[in-house]
Motif scaffolding. Structure first.
Motif, PDB file in Angstrom:
ATOM      1  N   SER A 174       0.731  -1.060   0.056  1.00 32.56           N
ATOM      2  CA  SER A 174       0.070   0.180  -0.040  1.00 32.56           C
ATOM      3  C   SER A 174       0.802   1.222   0.102  1.00 32.56           C
ATOM      4  O   SER A 174       1.924   1.144   0.318  1.00 32.56           O
ATOM      5  N   ILE A 176       1.429   5.619   0.256  1.00 31.62           N
ATOM      6  CA  ILE A 176       0.869   6.921   0.780  1.00 31.62           C
ATOM      7  C   ILE A 176       2.118   7.872   0.353  1.00 31.62           C
ATOM      8  O   ILE A 176       3.529   7.579   0.175  1.00 31.62           O
ATOM      9  N   CYS A 270       4.270   0.611   1.962  1.00 33.06           N
ATOM     10  CA  CYS A 270       3.718  -0.127   3.315  1.00 33.06           C
ATOM     11  C   CYS A 270       3.412  -1.592   3.038  1.00 33.06           C
ATOM     12  O   CYS A 270       2.766  -1.669   1.819  1.00 33.06           O
ATOM     13  N   PRO A 273      -1.383  -1.689   5.726  1.00 34.48           N
ATOM     14  CA  PRO A 273      -2.070  -0.568   5.177  1.00 34.48           C
ATOM     15  C   PRO A 273      -2.407   0.528   6.357  1.00 34.48           C
ATOM     16  O   PRO A 273      -2.297   1.581   6.158  1.00 34.48           O
ATOM     17  N   ARG A 276       0.126   3.456   6.824  1.00 37.04           N
ATOM     18  CA  ARG A 276      -0.190   4.751   6.039  1.00 37.04           C
ATOM     19  C   ARG A 276      -0.686   5.921   7.086  1.00 37.04           C
ATOM     20  O   ARG A 276      -0.188   6.782   6.693  1.00 37.04           O
ATOM     21  N   LEU A 295      -3.237   9.365   0.322  1.00 39.40           N
ATOM     22  CA  LEU A 295      -3.325   7.697   0.546  1.00 39.40           C
ATOM     23  C   LEU A 295      -3.780   7.328  -0.678  1.00 39.40           C
ATOM     24  O   LEU A 295      -5.137   7.357  -1.147  1.00 39.40           O
TER      25      LEU A 295
END
Length: 317
Positions: A174, A176, A270, A273, A276, A295
């Motif tokens: 994930s 950000i 990441c 999650p 983030r 995000l």
């Protein structure tokens, strides 16, 4: 020379990108799910109408020097087409001058838009698209993921031709992006690079770049170690002290934070999650500048172009 069909209208969508990803200097790039959209209509030669909404509105030029427009004219000329008039409506969300590939996205939008305006757009191969984009951008690490999506490895052949390989990113990754108020010039960032680096640093980055491909494609638990870098970030740190300070804070907490492209934005990769939100909180705790948290996700499509039939779709749709 051939003529573009008057009234032909296409809608183009291009993603933001993050290049380098730490150790993959000028080689690795990632497409992100933040987009600019451009609607382009062919008009009578000599006519030009440009409207910009969102990022860059009132700032970017609205004449032939507009990057999407100049790219369209250049590419059509290369493909053997006369210069048409254009109506262009851009809706931008990609931040400018923040290391998220905004100039590369504009160039890609112009290239795929030009290809979409001609009747036989399938005749323009992926290799041709990448060659044109690299010629205009100067290097392929941003334009490759923008064109094709996902994680891309870009290189230049012995004959000087740019090439890329697209890989799918593991679902466990994930993303950000932390974007500051300040901007950074890519040319200034590049000027800070030394002409030579220690042999040990080159070997270090080779190992980390190879490991990062594995981390992003199948082993997200390796993201932190694989994003270590000795080739470019430390040399550019003096020009981006706030970026360096935030990256230091994030990495001290075990988060895989790197400079996004030439900076000054920070990309955090990441394997959970929830990390983030932790990264966003760390950025918000800093008082040296305001950091906006995106995000986002990995884009897997890259640039898309579709014909707008009979001009029934509003440009801002």
């Amino acid at each position: 020379m051939s003529a573009v069909t008057l009234g032909r209208t296409v809608k183009v969508r291009v993603p933001a990108t993050s290049a380098n990803l730490g150790p993959g200097f000028d080689t690795l790039g990632l497409a992100l799910a933040e987009y600019d959209e451009v609607v382009i209509e062919a008009l009578e030669p000599g006519q030009l109408e440009i409207e910009v909404e969102g990022v860059g509105a009132g700032e970017v030029p609205t004449d032939e020097s507009h990057l999407v427009v100049s790219t369209i004219f250049y590419v059509l000329g290369k493909l053997g087409y006369d210069k048409p008039g254009l109506r262009l409506h851009a809706t931008n969300t990609i931040p400018h001058g923040r290391g998220l590939g905004s100039s590369g996205a504009a160039i890609v939008a112009g290239i795929v838009g030009a290809a979409g305006l001609i009747e036989d757009q399938e005749s323009v191969s992926d290799d041709t698209l990448l060659e044109l984009a690299t010629e205009l951008e100067g290097h392929p690490d941003n334009v490759a993921p923008c064109l094709f999506g996902g994680l891309t490895i870009a290189w230049v052949t012995a004959s000087g031709a740019p090439r890329s390989k697209k890989l799918l990113v593991d679902r466990g990754v994930s993303v950000i992006v932390l974007v500051p108020e300040e901007t950074m010039s890519t040319s200034v960032a590049r000027s800070l690079q030394p002409s030579q680096v220690p042999h040990a640093d080159a070997i270090f980055n080779l190992s980390r770049a190879a490991l990062l491909v594995a981390a992003l494609s199948q082993s997200p638990e390796l993201l932190f170690e694989s994003t270590e870098d000795r080739l470019h970030q430390s040399y550019r740190a003096a020009a981006m002290p706030k970026t360096k300070a935030l990256i230091d804070d994030l990495r001290a907490e075990g988060l895989a934070a790197v400079v996004s492209g030439a900076g000054p934005s920070v990309l955090v990769l990441c394997d959970d999650p929830a990390d983030r939100l932790r990264a966003a909180e760390i950025a918000q705790a800093r008082t040296d500048t305001k950091w906006s948290a995106y995000l986002t996700a990995v884009d897997i499509q890259g640039a898309t172009v579709e014909e707008v039939p009979n001009q029934t779709v509003s440009p801002s749709a």
